[in-house]
Write an enzyme that holds these catalytic residues in place. Sequence first.
Site, mmCIF file in Angstrom:
data_model
loop_
_atom_site.group_PDB
_atom_site.id
_atom_site.type_symbol
_atom_site.label_atom_id
_atom_site.label_comp_id
_atom_site.label_asym_id
_atom_site.label_seq_id
_atom_site.Cartn_x
_atom_site.Cartn_y
_atom_site.Cartn_z
ATOM 1 C CE LYS A 200 -2.011 2.938 2.136
ATOM 2 N NZ LYS A 200 -1.836 4.386 1.831
ATOM 3 C CD GLU A 274 12.578 -0.009 9.879
ATOM 4 O OE1 GLU A 274 13.119 0.966 10.415
ATOM 5 O OE2 GLU A 274 13.107 -1.123 9.802
ATOM 6 C CB CYS A 308 12.669 8.209 9.068
ATOM 7 S SG CYS A 308 13.696 7.144 8.043
ATOM 8 C CD GLU A 405 9.687 12.318 12.043
ATOM 9 O OE1 GLU A 405 8.499 11.964 12.173
ATOM 10 O OE2 GLU A 405 10.555 11.601 11.525
HETATM 11 P P1 NAD Z 1 1.888 8.171 7.950
HETATM 12 O O1 NAD Z 1 2.039 7.297 9.131
HETATM 13 O O2 NAD Z 1 0.879 9.245 7.982
HETATM 14 O O3 NAD Z 1 1.549 7.300 6.660
HETATM 15 C C1 NAD Z 1 2.362 6.210 6.268
HETATM 16 C C2 NAD Z 1 1.507 5.246 5.500
HETATM 17 O O4 NAD Z 1 0.539 4.687 6.382
HETATM 18 C C3 NAD Z 1 0.731 5.836 4.340
HETATM 19 O O5 NAD Z 1 0.694 4.917 3.286
HETATM 20 C C4 NAD Z 1 -0.668 6.020 4.936
HETATM 21 O O6 NAD Z 1 -1.698 6.005 3.976
HETATM 22 C C5 NAD Z 1 -0.756 4.809 5.830
HETATM 23 N N1 NAD Z 1 -1.700 4.921 6.942
HETATM 24 C C6 NAD Z 1 -2.210 6.027 7.512
HETATM 25 N N2 NAD Z 1 -3.035 5.694 8.527
HETATM 26 C C7 NAD Z 1 -3.039 4.346 8.598
HETATM 27 C C8 NAD Z 1 -3.666 3.401 9.448
HETATM 28 N N3 NAD Z 1 -4.470 3.785 10.443
HETATM 29 N N4 NAD Z 1 -3.423 2.092 9.271
HETATM 30 C C9 NAD Z 1 -2.594 1.681 8.291
HETATM 31 N N5 NAD Z 1 -1.973 2.531 7.432
HETATM 32 C C10 NAD Z 1 -2.188 3.850 7.600
HETATM 33 O O7 NAD Z 1 3.343 8.736 7.682
HETATM 34 P P2 NAD Z 1 3.822 9.673 6.512
HETATM 35 O O8 NAD Z 1 3.432 11.064 6.864
HETATM 36 O O9 NAD Z 1 3.395 9.145 5.178
HETATM 37 O O10 NAD Z 1 5.397 9.471 6.573
HETATM 38 C C11 NAD Z 1 6.196 10.216 7.393
HETATM 39 C C12 NAD Z 1 6.618 9.423 8.597
HETATM 40 O O11 NAD Z 1 7.262 8.224 8.187
HETATM 41 C C13 NAD Z 1 7.626 10.164 9.425
HETATM 42 O O12 NAD Z 1 7.301 10.080 10.776
HETATM 43 C C14 NAD Z 1 8.928 9.422 9.134
HETATM 44 O O13 NAD Z 1 9.868 9.540 10.140
HETATM 45 C C15 NAD Z 1 8.462 8.035 8.922
HETATM 46 N N6 NAD Z 1 9.444 7.253 8.154
HETATM 47 C C16 NAD Z 1 10.197 6.308 8.809
HETATM 48 C C17 NAD Z 1 11.158 5.577 8.131
HETATM 49 C C18 NAD Z 1 11.991 4.551 8.837
HETATM 50 O O14 NAD Z 1 12.636 3.753 8.162
HETATM 51 N N7 NAD Z 1 12.024 4.530 10.152
HETATM 52 C C19 NAD Z 1 11.363 5.804 6.776
HETATM 53 C C20 NAD Z 1 10.584 6.768 6.129
HETATM 54 C C21 NAD Z 1 9.616 7.492 6.846
#
Ligand code: NAD
Length: 494
Positions: A200, A274, A308, A405
């Site tokens: 997804k 992650e 991240c 963050e």
């Molecule tokens: P997000 O959590 O809002 O969304 C991530 C994904 O989860 C998207 O595909 C979203 O549609 C989906 N999602 C949203 N709500 C959900 C739910 N209730 N159940 C299942 N899926 C759901 O995050 P974002 O804004 O897209 O990404 C930024 C975040 O990702 C930052 O906090 C960043 O640090 C983190 N990140 C971490 C890593 C790592 O390797 N640790 C790498 C990249 C990004």
Amino acid sequence: MSNPGQGSQGVAAPSAGPGWEYAAAPESREIATIAPAYGLFIGGEFVPAQDGRRFTTINPASEQPLSEIAAAGPADVDRAVRSARGAFDRVWGRMPGRERAKYLYRIARILQERAREFAVLESLDNGKPIRESRDVDVPLAAAHFFYHAGWADKLEYAGFGPSPRPLGVAGQVIPWNFPLLMAAWKLAPALAAGNTCVLKPAETTPLTALLLAEVCQQAGLPPGVVNVVTGAGDTGAALVAHPGVNKVAFTGSTEVGKQILRTVAGTGKKLTLELGGKAANVVFDDAPLDQAIEGIVTGIFFNQGHVCCAGSRLLVQESVADMVTERLKRRIGMLRLGDPLDKNTDIGAINSRQQLDKIRELSSAGDAEGAQRWSPPCELPDKGYWFPPTVFTGVSQSHRIAREEIFGPVLSLLTFRTPEEAVTKANNTPYGLSAGVWTEKGSRILWMAQRLRAGVVWANTYNRFDPASPFGGYRESGFGREGGRHGLEAYLSP
Ligand code: NAD
């Protein structure tokens, strides 16, 4: 091979509409082909969502629509999971590793062949500079498939027992900051280990995952081995909760990670998370300062700070703080912000209005709490989502900009006197994903690395990635590792 786009052949990117001309130079339009609409990739074919729902993905540099994307509901997710289960039972779970490897090598090679197309599409959909998508995202995605192809027939030597078995169906949810690369991080190890996948992508950046689905077709991957369901958080939630999923792999925010942890608890599904970070980049007074300045800039301004592991808290030893601040400002003044498709651009667009609002809100909190904001003179384009590179000085540990963050091009500068104080301040965060250390002394690097509570510690460099190197966090940054031998463990049972 079915056509990825709906309604018509994959056509050239829309040429009409103000803003597009700015966003995509004519040669780019020839490189990346964008269909007016895309379906879900299920069972090896592109199909519409059952209830016909769609959403629009836009170019964040111009706010122009790029394409209409199918929004998967629970019925579509169910269909994708069943398709993955069928492919696991019939083909992929039984296939010898050496045969699976051939498909992964093929995908890796096609990624290389179509690298320019992927890079342009990624920059259009995400807003990141083409230099980064071309030199980092796409080559690293191909490298992940190559690396894991090499593991597929050697799993019995990976240290997880004499005949490790795949788990079954992996449900994988990824964010928007490295759309193709995160898809590769998820798919490559899962497939190498013999699992099938339902991926997804994030709702603001679905296009390269859909092109990767097309690459899976091109590589002749058996139908159902990889499925891509596009949609927003509700689609992700339906996937994570689906009883047919054996393994959940999530990359995204800590907040959503916690929700997923609650959903998965007690189900027996294997889980890796992650999540976010607030990394300290620690500069000692004996550091090679020219290199350190470059490392600080890369650490926070690479990918507009949508990283991240971004080095968003700069800890500088007090005796060199003024000098570092001054040199850093001079260097930041040379960064070029603008058109992501211009090869000279250093800082591209913020990925979405929502993210821009979050960056603005946290920066305003920095002002309100008494930190001093600085940005170089920098003209922002009229259209699109932009934020200038920004440094806050006079930051204290209690400020929100030192704790939360920001996920944008905003650096918080703090100082320290002794190595002990540096460690205490660096570890003063609920996160624990990454850290950087800049010093001439090898012994000090080791001393720091032993004490920093972070999954990755870079020394005299920053933001280096390699598929052979495990990546992951502590505490609110999540658990589990991706990459390397350790990353395979998440997709195998002994
Ligand atoms: P997000 O959590 O809002 O969304 C991530 C994904 O989860 C998207 O595909 C979203 O549609 C989906 N999602 C949203 N709500 C959900 C739910 N209730 N159940 C299942 N899926 C759901 O995050 P974002 O804004 O897209 O990404 C930024 C975040 O990702 C930052 O906090 C960043 O640090 C983190 N990140 C971490 C890593 C790592 O390797 N640790 C790498 C990249 C990004």
